[in-house]
Every structure is written in C-alpha cells, then in structure tokens.
Design a protein around this motif. Structure first.
Motif, PDB file in Angstrom:
ATOM      1  N   VAL A 179       0.838  -1.203   0.000  1.00 33.21           N
ATOM      2  CA  VAL A 179       0.000   0.000   0.000  1.00 33.21           C
ATOM      3  C   VAL A 179       0.873   1.252   0.000  1.00 33.21           C
ATOM      4  N   SER A 180       1.975   1.230   0.720  1.00 31.12           N
ATOM      5  CA  SER A 180       2.882   2.383   0.760  1.00 31.12           C
ATOM      6  C   SER A 180       3.469   2.659  -0.624  1.00 31.12           C
ATOM      7  N   TYR A 181       3.916   1.596  -1.297  1.00 30.35           N
ATOM      8  CA  TYR A 181       4.494   1.777  -2.633  1.00 30.35           C
ATOM      9  C   TYR A 181       3.432   2.248  -3.616  1.00 30.35           C
ATOM     10  N   LEU A 182       2.230   1.649  -3.561  1.00 30.81           N
ATOM     11  CA  LEU A 182       1.153   2.040  -4.468  1.00 30.81           C
ATOM     12  C   LEU A 182       0.757   3.496  -4.242  1.00 30.81           C
ATOM     13  N   SER A 183       0.685   3.910  -2.985  1.00 29.44           N
ATOM     14  CA  SER A 183       0.334   5.298  -2.665  1.00 29.44           C
ATOM     15  C   SER A 183       1.405   6.258  -3.170  1.00 29.44           C
ATOM     16  N   TYR A 184       2.668   5.879  -2.989  1.00 28.85           N
ATOM     17  CA  TYR A 184       3.767   6.709  -3.485  1.00 28.85           C
ATOM     18  C   TYR A 184       3.680   6.867  -5.001  1.00 28.85           C
ATOM     19  N   ILE A 186       0.973   6.553  -6.966  1.00 37.14           N
ATOM     20  CA  ILE A 186      -0.210   7.306  -7.375  1.00 37.14           C
ATOM     21  C   ILE A 186      -0.045   8.800  -7.099  1.00 37.14           C
ATOM     22  N   PHE A 187       0.460   9.137  -5.925  1.00 39.73           N
ATOM     23  CA  PHE A 187       0.475  10.537  -5.505  1.00 39.73           C
ATOM     24  C   PHE A 187       1.737  11.296  -5.909  1.00 39.73           C
TER      25      PHE A 187
END
Length: 200
Positions: A179-184, A186-187
C-alpha cells in the motif's frame, strides 16, 4: 462439521484458474520474452508481477483468516487489468510487433486474464460482507469460510510446520509495504510519469 455451501466447487475452480492465469502462464510468457529479448513484454510482465503480488498477500492473509483479505482479493483483481493496459508506450510497442507466436500469446493472455479478473471482482462482491466480520465469525460462517479452504490446503503443502499467526503477520507487513508503494506511485510518480512505463 459444517456443510460446505453449494458453490464450494466453484471456489476451488476459481483458485485453480488463478494458478493458471496469474502464475503459470505469465511465468512462461516472462521466460519466453527474455529468450526472445522482447523488452516491451518484459517490462509489462515485471509490472504485472509487482501488482499481482497482492494476490499472494491475500492468500497469506486468508491462511490466518484475516477479514481484510476479502477486500485485497477484489482490489487485486481490479488492479491487474489496469496494470496490463494502462501503459501507452508498451501498448504501442506490442501493437507494432510482427504477427508471431509471442505477440499472439501475450495478447490472448492479456484479454483472458482481464475478463477473468473483472468477472472475479464482480462475483466476489457479495463476499465483501465477510470483510466486516470478526475472525471468529469468519471461521464459523460457511459462506465466508469456504474461501479459506484452498489457502489452508496451500499451507499444508508449503508451510505445514509454520504458525498461521506468523504467516498472517508477514502478510500484514507485506500489505503495508504494498500500500505504501502504491500510494507513493499514485500521488508522486504518476503525475510526472504519466502512462509511460519507461521508469518502471
């Protein structure tokens, strides 16, 4: 012993199809792409494996009967088609490939796993109610528990001597990293990178 729901054989079939579509076929295609030195397909499949790792995390969450696994399973099925079709540069390179076996294979698999994943997400939606259950309720409800049977079978084969709670802890840790990598991405990266996979 509780009776399994009528759809239990379909659940087992879904897991078998998942092994075929999400593990065996893409692994063969990745090896094939490396042999043929096709960089576009290599990049596509490496991105796919990163995204599809959420399915593996889901299996380990289910081994420990963690309710959020019913959410991560559906999210994975939605992210996989996105990861396969989102990249404009890869799509163009694959479209420009000569009409040979590898192009036919990767195109057929992309369409096949897209249909399989989206159907799985739709059909899995009613089971999202299991995600708001307690662990004890999850284990006692045949409607939800039937989805845990294949992961438990997998555990008996590959992790027979490992504690379920430990595997669940590793799965939660992996989910936090995912989730941390995906959020990084995306944002922070998506706005700069756009639909180019060159930096992946």
């Amino acid at each position: 012993m509780q009776n399994n729901p009528w759809f239990a054989p379909l659940v087992w079939m879904d897991y078998r199809l998942a092994v075929l579509f999400t593990v065996i076929v893409p692994l063969i295609l990745l090896i094939w792409a490396f042999v043929k030195k096709n960089e576009a397909i290599q990049r596509l499949l490496i991105i796919y494996w990163r995204v599809a790792s959420l399915l593996a995390i889901t299996v380990y969450l289910m081994i420990n009967a963690i309710p959020i696994s019913f959410v991560t399973g559906i999210v994975a099925r939605l992210l996989i088609p996105v990861s396969l079709w989102f990249w404009a540069d890869i799509n163009e390179e694959i479209n420009d490939l000569p009409q040979r076996e590898l192009k036919l294979a990767i195109t057929s698999w992309r369409w096949g796993i897209t249909v399989y994943s989206l159907l799985g997400a739709i059909l899995g939606t009613p089971f999202l109610t299991c995600a708001i259950s307690s662990k004890q309720a999850l284990l006692s409800n045949p409607f939800c528990r039937v989805w845990l049977d294949p992961p438990w079978g997998y555990k008996q084969i590959f992790h027979a001597n490992t504690n379920e709670a430990f595997l669940g802890f590793l799965a939660i840790l992996a989910l936090i990293i995912y989730v941390s990598y995906l959020s990084y991405f995306i944002f922070f990266r998506l706005g700069k990178q756009g639909r180019s996979a060159m930096e992946q």
